[in-house]
Design a protein around this motif. Sequence first.
Motif, short mmCIF file in Angstrom:
data_model
loop_
_atom_site.label_atom_id
_atom_site.label_comp_id
_atom_site.label_asym_id
_atom_site.label_seq_id
_atom_site.Cartn_x
_atom_site.Cartn_y
_atom_site.Cartn_z
N ARG A 138 9.57 -3.65 3.24
CA ARG A 138 9.41 -3.74 1.80
C ARG A 138 10.62 -3.07 1.15
NH1 ARG A 138 6.26 -6.80 3.52
NH2 ARG A 138 4.06 -7.00 3.01
N ARG A 139 10.82 -3.31 -0.11
CA ARG A 139 11.87 -2.61 -0.86
C ARG A 139 11.22 -1.42 -1.54
NH1 ARG A 139 14.33 -5.62 -4.98
NH2 ARG A 139 16.26 -4.50 -4.60
N THR A 140 11.76 -0.24 -1.32
CA THR A 140 11.25 0.96 -1.97
C THR A 140 12.42 1.76 -2.53
OG1 THR A 140 11.32 2.39 -0.01
CG2 THR A 140 9.30 1.10 -0.35
N GLU A 141 12.09 2.65 -3.45
CA GLU A 141 13.11 3.56 -3.98
C GLU A 141 13.07 4.86 -3.20
OE1 GLU A 141 14.36 5.98 -7.99
OE2 GLU A 141 13.19 4.15 -8.20
N TYR A 142 14.23 5.28 -2.73
CA TYR A 142 14.37 6.53 -1.99
C TYR A 142 15.73 7.11 -2.34
CZ TYR A 142 14.53 9.71 2.05
OH TYR A 142 14.61 10.82 2.86
N VAL A 146 16.94 1.55 -4.58
CA VAL A 146 15.94 0.63 -4.03
C VAL A 146 16.59 -0.12 -2.87
CG1 VAL A 146 14.48 -1.36 -4.48
CG2 VAL A 146 14.75 0.40 -6.23
N SER A 147 15.98 -0.02 -1.69
CA SER A 147 16.56 -0.62 -0.49
C SER A 147 15.44 -1.03 0.47
CB SER A 147 17.50 0.39 0.19
OG SER A 147 18.28 -0.23 1.19
N THR A 149 12.97 -1.04 3.38
CA THR A 149 12.27 0.09 4.00
C THR A 149 11.25 -0.44 4.99
OG1 THR A 149 12.50 1.37 1.97
CG2 THR A 149 10.81 2.10 3.52
N CYS A 151 7.86 0.18 6.75
CA CYS A 151 6.65 0.97 6.54
C CYS A 151 5.75 0.80 7.76
CB CYS A 151 5.92 0.48 5.29
SG CYS A 151 6.95 0.44 3.81
N HIS A 158 8.12 6.15 6.64
CA HIS A 158 8.93 5.08 6.04
C HIS A 158 10.35 5.28 6.54
CE1 HIS A 158 6.14 4.44 2.33
NE2 HIS A 158 5.64 3.96 3.44
N VAL A 160 13.99 4.17 5.71
CA VAL A 160 14.74 3.57 4.62
C VAL A 160 16.15 3.28 5.12
CG1 VAL A 160 15.48 3.83 2.23
CG2 VAL A 160 13.39 4.97 3.01
N ASP A 174 11.55 9.04 6.82
CA ASP A 174 10.81 9.94 5.94
C ASP A 174 9.39 10.05 6.51
OD1 ASP A 174 10.33 11.49 3.59
OD2 ASP A 174 9.35 9.73 2.70
#
Length: 189
Positions: A138-142, A146-147, A149, A151, A158, A160, A174
């Motif tokens: 999925r795309r997540t913010e870290y 936003v890249s 990731t 899961c 996660h 990333v 993470d």
Amino acid sequence: MGARMTTAEPVATLRHLEHGATIGEALAFFDGLPAVEVPELLGSWRGGEIPTGNPMDGLLERFGWHGKRFDSADEVHPLVMDRPGGGVFSLHPGLVPLPALLPALQRRPGLFRHAALGRVARAIAPALGTRAPKARLRRTEYRGVVSATMCYDDLPIHDVFRRVDADTVLGAMDLRGLPSPFIFFLRRE
């Protein structure tokens, strides 16, 4: 090397960091890299790590970690391991009690680094294998970006990713309870 690292030549910087870095140096490099889109990760990847003094340093390699396989956004094999005698298999991460072991790893980082333990783990690991995917992309913010990731389905983890080049990504694992991320890289096979 200063706290801020240049990314003018990311491949050369990664080669340098493979020999060890502070977490600050590794994260400065990570933060300077561009985001990765999910489709860029599809395929099989060979893994390695950036030793930063993290309690996880060296563990994956000792237990036979080969890399990761991304068949689609919803079919990911997060722990592809080398099979004793050749070949690879996917380890079921839910059968690895990492969250329960984390406090012991933090108190005594060398606890799981004995060569005999690694040999035993490599021998029994195929019994913990699975054919089913055990993670999703999925795309997540870290860290403000936003890249893509990965899961995990069964663990509070996660991974990333940021792009080093078209065939290399840098990852930050993470994990809930780990004070700083475990830094690793993947090279396309």
